[in-house]
Every structure is written in C-alpha cells, then in structure tokens.
Design an enzyme around this catalytic site. Structure first.
Site, mmCIF file in Angstrom:
data_model
loop_
_atom_site.group_PDB
_atom_site.id
_atom_site.type_symbol
_atom_site.label_atom_id
_atom_site.label_comp_id
_atom_site.label_asym_id
_atom_site.label_seq_id
_atom_site.Cartn_x
_atom_site.Cartn_y
_atom_site.Cartn_z
ATOM 1 N N ASP A 68 15.988 0.867 -37.854
ATOM 2 C CA ASP A 68 16.590 1.277 -39.114
ATOM 3 C C ASP A 68 15.702 0.944 -40.312
ATOM 4 O O ASP A 68 15.239 -0.195 -40.473
ATOM 5 C CB ASP A 68 17.956 0.604 -39.305
ATOM 6 C CG ASP A 68 19.047 1.270 -38.487
ATOM 7 O OD1 ASP A 68 18.856 2.423 -38.063
ATOM 8 O OD2 ASP A 68 20.103 0.633 -38.280
ATOM 9 N N HIS B 109 16.618 1.903 -31.397
ATOM 10 C CA HIS B 109 17.752 2.564 -30.763
ATOM 11 C C HIS B 109 17.667 4.071 -30.958
ATOM 12 O O HIS B 109 16.895 4.569 -31.790
ATOM 13 C CB HIS B 109 19.077 2.026 -31.319
ATOM 14 C CG HIS B 109 19.319 2.382 -32.761
ATOM 15 N ND1 HIS B 109 18.676 1.770 -33.806
ATOM 16 C CD2 HIS B 109 20.155 3.292 -33.331
ATOM 17 C CE1 HIS B 109 19.081 2.273 -34.953
ATOM 18 N NE2 HIS B 109 19.989 3.215 -34.695
ATOM 19 N N ARG C 51 28.452 2.651 -40.748
ATOM 20 C CA ARG C 51 27.448 1.599 -40.596
ATOM 21 C C ARG C 51 27.318 0.778 -41.864
ATOM 22 O O ARG C 51 27.362 1.312 -42.972
ATOM 23 C CB ARG C 51 26.078 2.219 -40.259
ATOM 24 C CG ARG C 51 25.030 1.199 -39.839
ATOM 25 C CD ARG C 51 23.630 1.792 -39.844
ATOM 26 N NE ARG C 51 23.142 2.003 -41.209
ATOM 27 C CZ ARG C 51 21.979 2.573 -41.510
ATOM 28 N NH1 ARG C 51 21.204 3.025 -40.553
ATOM 29 N NH2 ARG C 51 21.605 2.715 -42.772
ATOM 30 N N HIS D 108 14.420 4.946 -33.145
ATOM 31 C CA HIS D 108 14.005 4.419 -34.437
ATOM 32 C C HIS D 108 14.499 2.987 -34.632
ATOM 33 O O HIS D 108 15.467 2.553 -33.997
ATOM 34 C CB HIS D 108 14.510 5.294 -35.592
ATOM 35 C CG HIS D 108 16.008 5.353 -35.692
ATOM 36 N ND1 HIS D 108 16.796 6.058 -34.813
ATOM 37 C CD2 HIS D 108 16.868 4.767 -36.580
ATOM 38 C CE1 HIS D 108 18.062 5.939 -35.144
ATOM 39 N NE2 HIS D 108 18.140 5.145 -36.203
#
Length: 319
Positions: free
Chosen positions: A127, A274, A291, A125
């Site tokens: 983000d 990623h 994150r 995907h």
C-alpha cells in the site's frame, strides 16, 4: 490445525492467561484470531498480544466483527494515528480516514487504463509506497461480501528476502528504487475537498528495507509502483525487478483469505505485499470493503539510507 497461545512468550507471573486464540494459517504467514470483540476498547494486554501476533504472522484475520465506521477507526487508533483515506482518493464524506472500494471500481479501472505498467502485476502491491512514508499497518473490513469469489492473497516479504541466495542479497542490499503512482492514478487526480495535494507522487526507497520494529530485512519491492533502479542500466535493473517479482510471488510465501461478511483483516504493510480481489474480472456479484491505514515512517535500508520524496508531499496524519 494447531492452536498457538502467545502466553508462553512472556513470564506467567507478569501476565494473566491470554484472552485471544491464535490459529496459524500457514507456517510463514497468516493467522486467524478469535476470542476478542473489536467493537470494544482493547485492554493493554490484549492489544499487545494482537500486536505481537501481527509481527509474527504478518497478517491477521478476524471473523464476525460488528463494526460501525466509528468503531473501525477506534480499533485502528489503538495501534497508532490514522492517515487520511488515501493520498489521491478521498474517503467517505463523514469519515475522511475510511477508503471504500467497490468491485465496480476495479472493472472501470481496468477498462479505462489501456496502458499497462511494466510487468503486468495482476494486483500485487504494497500500500501507498509512491509516497516516501507509506503506512505502517493496513486494516480492511468486509461490508458487502459475495458468497464466493473476491479472495485476497498476501505474501511475506521477509521470507522472500530470506529465500534469496547470499550473492543476490549482497547485490541488492545497497540499492534504491523509484516508486511512483500508476498511469491510472495519474489520470484520476481532481481537486480534493480537504485541499490536500493529489500528486503526482514519486519517491526513492531502499530496495531492501530493515523492518523498524523487528530489525529483519525484507524485499521492499512493490510490483504496482516500483519502476526502476537508479544507477543501473535499464536491462540490469529490469532483470533485478523481474527476479524480485518472481521471488515475492512464490506460493510458499503466501496465504489466501476467503472473505465472509463482517471479516476484518490487519496486515503489516511494512513487510507484506497483497493482491485482491484476485478474480474481480470473472464475477459480477457485489463486493464492498472499507480500509483504514495507520501512519508510518520513512523506510530505512541496511546501509542507513532513508526514503525521500522526489515529487509530492508526505502522507501525513489528519490534523
């Protein structure tokens, strides 16, 4: 493995010798950076060298970084304003910019999500592309890391586009695609402490994006969120999406990162897809990462089309 110094990219008279070392991981994506303590404010030259390395290698790996939550956010803010932790999920109680993920959440998600999205994407995907203005950079910090397993892989979407034949490039350059939240995300919505909307989110993006900082074209395909191509018959659109999935996940465009405690990864979310942790279903050890994301703008295609929301609000910074 050869070491690359960015000092050669600017006149020596205007710059002091580089304080960082850039060690490429592959010819097309990924580099490990050493010689810098990210818990301290970066001077202008070091910040610029990291930024240029990010645009060149797409994803940067830092080891042995002792970062508190405040230091993590301070590092991210040196590259732009931070967003809330996530459009749907909230961040830590005292750090709303930080999204914490534990391995148990991945297992619960897979067990609860009986319906599979088209082309079971196995974690690949970009983000947050279900909003019209996905984040510019993503920064992930390893808090609890197992001695083995839990790796993340990254792929270069610019290299993937460049690998396509000229007729396919001409075909997809003017197309748009719909990105939306997954079945799991749609079912996970609940009221937020900050009062922000939890969706659903649906956006229309160019299928080919022009990188806003380098001008390069890239395949703006998100296997976890791209659902269809408006204006095409379903089999036609599906064939193009399947082709792009095959292209962006080719091994020659990838780099694999083996985590260690206190590792930090920064990637250009405008040009990188990623997947990770890629083997969560096969191990039972603990894994916790945090994150933060740097705010981005509306993607633009080669024909000037700019992304727009079809449902849900933009991913605005905290205010």
């Amino acid at each position: 493995m050869s070491l690359v110094s960015l000092e050669t990219e600017a006149p020596a008279a205007r710059r002091r010798p580089s304080s960082i070392v850039v060690e490429p991981a592959t010819p097309v994506i990924g580099a490990e950076i050493s010689g810098v303590d990210l818990s301290r404010p970066l001077d202008a030259q070091t910040r610029e060298e990291i930024h240029r390395a990010l645009l060149k290698w797409r994803v940067l790996f830092f080891r042995d970084q002792e970062l508190s939550n405040d230091a993590l956010k301070a590092f991210g803010r040196q590259f732009g304003p931070l967003t809330p932790a996530h459009p749907i999920s909230e961040g830590l109680d005292d750090h709303p910019e930080i999204w914490e993920r534990k391995i148990e959440e991945y297992r619960t998600r897979r067990a609860d999500n009986d319906a599979r999205p088209p082309r079971d994407y196995k974690g690949w995907h970009i983000d947050i592309t279900f909003v019209a203005n996905p984040n510019r950079y993503s920064i992930l910090y390893g808090v609890e890391i197992p001695p083995y397993g839990g790796d993340t892989i990254f792929t270069n979407l610019i290299a993937a586009y460049e690998g396509l034949s000229a007729p396919i490039k001409a075909l997809i350059d003017p197309l748009q695609a719909v990105h939306q939240t997954s079945n799991y995300d749609d079912g996970a919505r609940k009221p937020r402490r900050d009062g922000r909307s939890t969706g659903p989110f649906v956006s229309l993006h160019p299928l080919v994006r022009v990188h806003p900082e380098t001008g390069e074209k890239l395949a703006f395909f998100n296997a976890g969120a791209t659902t269809h191509i408006p204006g095409l018959k379903e089999p036609e659109g599906q064939a193009i999406l399947d082709l792009l999935f095959h292209e962006v996940t080719r091994p020659e465009y990838q780099v694999r990162f083996r985590w260690q405690p206190k590792s930090l990864v920064v990637w250009d979310n405008q040009a990188v897809s990623h997947a990770g942790p890629i083997d969560y279903a096969q191990f039972s050890l603990g894994r916790t990462v945090r994150r933060i994301t740097v705010a981005g703008e509306l993607p633009e295609g080669p024909d000037g089309f700019r992304s727009r929301p079809l449902e849900g609000e933009l991913f605005n910074v905290l205010g």
